[in-house]
Design a protein around this motif. Structure first.
Motif, PDB file in Angstrom:
ATOM      1  N   LEU A 162       0.829  -1.206   0.000  1.00 46.53           N
ATOM      2  CA  LEU A 162       0.000   0.000   0.000  1.00 46.53           C
ATOM      3  C   LEU A 162       0.866   1.260   0.000  1.00 46.53           C
ATOM      4  N   TYR A 163       1.968   1.225   0.758  1.00 46.45           N
ATOM      5  CA  TYR A 163       2.862   2.385   0.794  1.00 46.45           C
ATOM      6  C   TYR A 163       3.575   2.572  -0.539  1.00 46.45           C
ATOM      7  N   ARG A 164       4.080   1.469  -1.083  1.00 47.10           N
ATOM      8  CA  ARG A 164       4.869   1.557  -2.317  1.00 47.10           C
ATOM      9  C   ARG A 164       4.034   2.106  -3.477  1.00 47.10           C
ATOM     10  N   HIS A 165       2.774   1.728  -3.535  1.00 50.75           N
ATOM     11  CA  HIS A 165       1.908   2.197  -4.628  1.00 50.75           C
ATOM     12  C   HIS A 165       1.165   3.481  -4.260  1.00 50.75           C
ATOM     13  N   ARG A 166       1.473   4.018  -3.077  1.00 51.54           N
ATOM     14  CA  ARG A 166       0.830   5.257  -2.618  1.00 51.54           C
ATOM     15  C   ARG A 166      -0.700   5.156  -2.728  1.00 51.54           C
ATOM     16  N   ILE A 167      -1.229   4.054  -2.217  1.00 48.51           N
ATOM     17  CA  ILE A 167      -2.653   3.773  -2.330  1.00 48.51           C
ATOM     18  C   ILE A 167      -3.462   4.762  -1.481  1.00 48.51           C
ATOM     19  N   GLU A 168      -4.506   5.296  -2.094  1.00 52.52           N
ATOM     20  CA  GLU A 168      -5.358   6.276  -1.423  1.00 52.52           C
ATOM     21  C   GLU A 168      -6.648   5.663  -0.883  1.00 52.52           C
ATOM     22  N   LEU A 169      -7.066   4.546  -1.442  1.00 47.06           N
ATOM     23  CA  LEU A 169      -8.281   3.862  -0.980  1.00 47.06           C
ATOM     24  C   LEU A 169      -8.109   2.375  -1.211  1.00 47.06           C
ATOM     25  N   VAL A 170      -8.545   1.580  -0.219  1.00 45.18           N
ATOM     26  CA  VAL A 170      -8.543   0.127  -0.354  1.00 45.18           C
ATOM     27  C   VAL A 170      -9.970  -0.378  -0.237  1.00 45.18           C
ATOM     28  N   GLN A 171     -10.399  -1.125  -1.251  1.00 44.21           N
ATOM     29  CA  GLN A 171     -11.693  -1.814  -1.215  1.00 44.21           C
ATOM     30  C   GLN A 171     -11.408  -3.295  -1.029  1.00 44.21           C
ATOM     31  N   SER A 172     -11.891  -3.857   0.086  1.00 43.53           N
ATOM     32  CA  SER A 172     -11.649  -5.275   0.344  1.00 43.53           C
ATOM     33  C   SER A 172     -12.928  -6.082   0.182  1.00 43.53           C
ATOM     34  N   PHE A 173     -12.736  -7.377  -0.062  1.00 35.92           N
ATOM     35  CA  PHE A 173     -13.830  -8.309  -0.277  1.00 35.92           C
ATOM     36  C   PHE A 173     -13.580  -9.560   0.569  1.00 35.92           C
ATOM     37  N   LEU A 174     -14.565 -10.004   1.286  1.00 35.81           N
ATOM     38  CA  LEU A 174     -14.547 -11.225   2.089  1.00 35.81           C
ATOM     39  C   LEU A 174     -13.829 -11.010   3.420  1.00 35.81           C
ATOM     40  N   PHE A 175     -14.196 -11.824   4.398  1.00 34.02           N
ATOM     41  CA  PHE A 175     -13.840 -11.570   5.790  1.00 34.02           C
ATOM     42  C   PHE A 175     -12.338 -11.448   6.021  1.00 34.02           C
ATOM     43  N   HIS A 176     -11.539 -12.415   5.563  1.00 36.83           N
ATOM     44  CA  HIS A 176     -10.112 -12.405   5.869  1.00 36.83           C
ATOM     45  C   HIS A 176      -9.417 -11.189   5.256  1.00 36.83           C
ATOM     46  N   ALA A 177      -9.789 -10.857   4.029  1.00 37.61           N
ATOM     47  CA  ALA A 177      -9.208  -9.669   3.399  1.00 37.61           C
ATOM     48  C   ALA A 177      -9.668  -8.403   4.112  1.00 37.61           C
ATOM     49  N   ASN A 178     -10.931  -8.365   4.529  1.00 38.98           N
ATOM     50  CA  ASN A 178     -11.424  -7.199   5.268  1.00 38.98           C
ATOM     51  C   ASN A 178     -10.568  -6.936   6.509  1.00 38.98           C
ATOM     52  N   PHE A 179     -10.311  -7.992   7.277  1.00 39.87           N
ATOM     53  CA  PHE A 179      -9.549  -7.828   8.520  1.00 39.87           C
ATOM     54  C   PHE A 179      -8.096  -7.444   8.231  1.00 39.87           C
ATOM     55  N   ALA A 180      -7.485  -8.119   7.246  1.00 37.96           N
ATOM     56  CA  ALA A 180      -6.088  -7.832   6.924  1.00 37.96           C
ATOM     57  C   ALA A 180      -5.910  -6.397   6.458  1.00 37.96           C
ATOM     58  N   VAL A 181      -6.825  -5.911   5.640  1.00 36.04           N
ATOM     59  CA  VAL A 181      -6.729  -4.541   5.128  1.00 36.04           C
ATOM     60  C   VAL A 181      -6.848  -3.535   6.267  1.00 36.04           C
ATOM     61  N   ARG A 182      -7.766  -3.772   7.184  1.00 38.98           N
ATOM     62  CA  ARG A 182      -7.932  -2.830   8.307  1.00 38.98           C
ATOM     63  C   ARG A 182      -6.647  -2.696   9.112  1.00 38.98           C
ATOM     64  N   CYS A 183      -6.002  -3.833   9.348  1.00 43.29           N
ATOM     65  CA  CYS A 183      -4.760  -3.805  10.131  1.00 43.29           C
ATOM     66  C   CYS A 183      -3.619  -3.170   9.342  1.00 43.29           C
ATOM     67  N   ALA A 184      -3.461  -3.575   8.079  1.00 42.23           N
ATOM     68  CA  ALA A 184      -2.344  -3.085   7.272  1.00 42.23           C
ATOM     69  C   ALA A 184      -2.468  -1.604   6.974  1.00 42.23           C
ATOM     70  N   ALA A 185      -3.707  -1.131   6.789  1.00 43.03           N
ATOM     71  CA  ALA A 185      -3.903   0.274   6.436  1.00 43.03           C
ATOM     72  C   ALA A 185      -3.587   1.212   7.587  1.00 43.03           C
ATOM     73  N   ARG A 186      -3.490   0.679   8.792  1.00 45.81           N
ATOM     74  CA  ARG A 186      -3.189   1.517   9.952  1.00 45.81           C
ATOM     75  C   ARG A 186      -1.730   1.941  10.003  1.00 45.81           C
ATOM     76  N   ARG A 187      -0.913   1.292   9.180  1.00 47.43           N
ATOM     77  CA  ARG A 187       0.481   1.720   9.116  1.00 47.43           C
ATOM     78  C   ARG A 187       0.943   1.671   7.666  1.00 47.43           C
ATOM     79  N   SER A 188       1.659   2.704   7.246  1.00 49.41           N
ATOM     80  CA  SER A 188       2.278   2.735   5.928  1.00 49.41           C
ATOM     81  C   SER A 188       3.778   2.670   6.136  1.00 49.41           C
TER      82      SER A 188
END
Length: 388
Positions: free
Chosen positions: A86-112
């Motif tokens: 997410l940091y390398r691509h300078r991502i501005e928004l993450v759309q996640s799908f399905l439970f495991h991806a939802n949880f992983a994105v929430r955690c990862a997005a808290r730190r760049s």
């Protein structure tokens, strides 16, 4: 107008399924003047020979990233890799799908991650949008974890109003965070101009076909459907059932069909790439799920001009609309299932009318373009409130 905005579409895996196809279609059909997407799968790349969404993404010029998670203890590594991505691509928004991806994105997005893989003080957390695609009635801890981490989510996208209502009532998610965006189908590709060769699937010439499509696991209701087949299929002397899909219940279901003496009329063909052609060769779709969100296969069958008999689960009423009562039964109601099938299949004019109205409704209400535009509108609204 700012843009293109850099977004990431993240999912648990990319083997072929309803959520996976939705992500792929969304990535492929985005307005590239407004959005620049990357696609991330937590799981490894699907093996050769396994149906997946990878070929359609690659053919559209999108090379997915695979984080190769196989077990829960891979989570720390996956979160580290996802945050770095997410940091390398300078991502501005993450759309996640399905439970495991939802949880992983929430955690990862808290730190760049910045230089030296250390948190960057100047980095800004991307906007987080979580997709809820089913009314989760099996894993209660999914609901608990969703509730516990909802402060890390900017919006939830539910695929139907019934899923949104469930998410608020049972999941405890704040209503103001929820947006409903129904699934969509490229209806112009249905019905397929080509028909499947049913004899290659074990169906004898001259037989009429009911089709059931989905993962062979408890949620999809195949246990009830097959165990009750002697009560609803045996009286339909000219009809066979084609089961399209694979999963852990396949062997058990095949044994049950044989036990009832219906092995020659219930055909298990595994996962198939030619579902549109199979639908074009079928006369009716049966959906036996115990719970759902908004069944994509229902949309595909309706776009193909088929009548359906579906259980009264989440999303079905919204999809079928005015003809909901005429094409549904309660889960487990074998007498009702047998009666509904018999009434439709015994009256070709009624079946044709249902199919035509189903097709018209999908074209008017559930187009792929409508779905893509709804996601783009939501993302634009969220991103315009942020300063990067």
């Amino acid at each position: 107008m700012p843009g293109p905005w850099r977004i990431a579409l993240c999912i648990t895996e990319l083997r072929m399924g309803g959520a996976e196809r939705c992500l792929a279609q969304l990535a492929i059909h985005l307005d590239r003047s407004r959005f620049e997407p990357i696609v991330v799968s937590l799981a490894p790349r699907p093996p050769e020979g396994v149906l997946s969404c990878v070929p359609m993404l690659v053919s559209a010029g999108i090379q997915p990233y695979f984080l190769a998670a196989r077990r829960w203890w891979h989570l720390p590594r996956v979160l580290h890799q996802l945050a770095a991505l997410l940091y390398r691509h300078r991502i501005e928004l993450v759309q996640s799908f399905l439970f495991h991806a939802n949880f992983a994105v929430r955690c990862a997005a808290r730190r760049s991650l910045g230089k030296g893989n250390q948190p960057s003080a100047s980095a800004r957390r991307p906007v987080v949008v979580s997709g809820i695609r089913v009314a989760e009635r099996a894993a209660w801890w999914h609901l608990w974890l969703d509730r516990w981490t909802q402060q890390w989510v900017d919006r939830y996208v539910c695929v139907s109003q019934s899923v949104a209502d469930f998410t608020i009532a049972q999941g405890g998610i704040q209503p103001e965070k929820i947006v409903v965006i129904p699934n969509g189908v490229a209806w112009e590709n249905y019905p397929s101009p080509n028909r499947a060769d049913l004899t290659q699937l074990g169906v004898r010439p001259g037989r009429k076909l009911i089709v059931a499509i989905g993962r062979l696991e408890p949620q999809k209701g195949f246990g009830w459907l097959i165990s009750s087949a002697s009560q609803w299929l045996r009286p339909l002397a000219d009809w066979d059932l084609l089961v399209v899909g694979d999963g852990p219940m396949r062997s058990q279901l095949q044994q049950e069909a044989a036990r009832q003496g219906l092995a020659d009329r219930i055909h298990f063909v595994g996962s198939r790439a030619d579902v549109p052609e199979i639908l074009a060769s079928s006369h009716l779709l049966v959906l036996a799920s115990q719970w759902e969100g908004m069944p994509n296969v229902l949309l595909e069958a309706m776009a193909s001009g088929l009548p359906v008999v579906a259980t009264r689960v989440e999303g079905v009423a919204e999809v079928l609309g005015p003809l909901y009562e005429q094409q549904t039964v309660a889960y487990g109601d074998t007498v009702g299932l047998a009666d509904r099938l018999a009434r439709i299949l015994a009256d070709p004019a009624w079946a044709a009318y249902l199919g035509q109205e189903n097709q018209r409704r999908v074209r008017q209400q559930f187009s792929l373009d409508r779905m893509v535009q709804a996601y783009q509108q939501l993302w634009s609204q969220l991103l315009k409130t942020e300063t990067f």
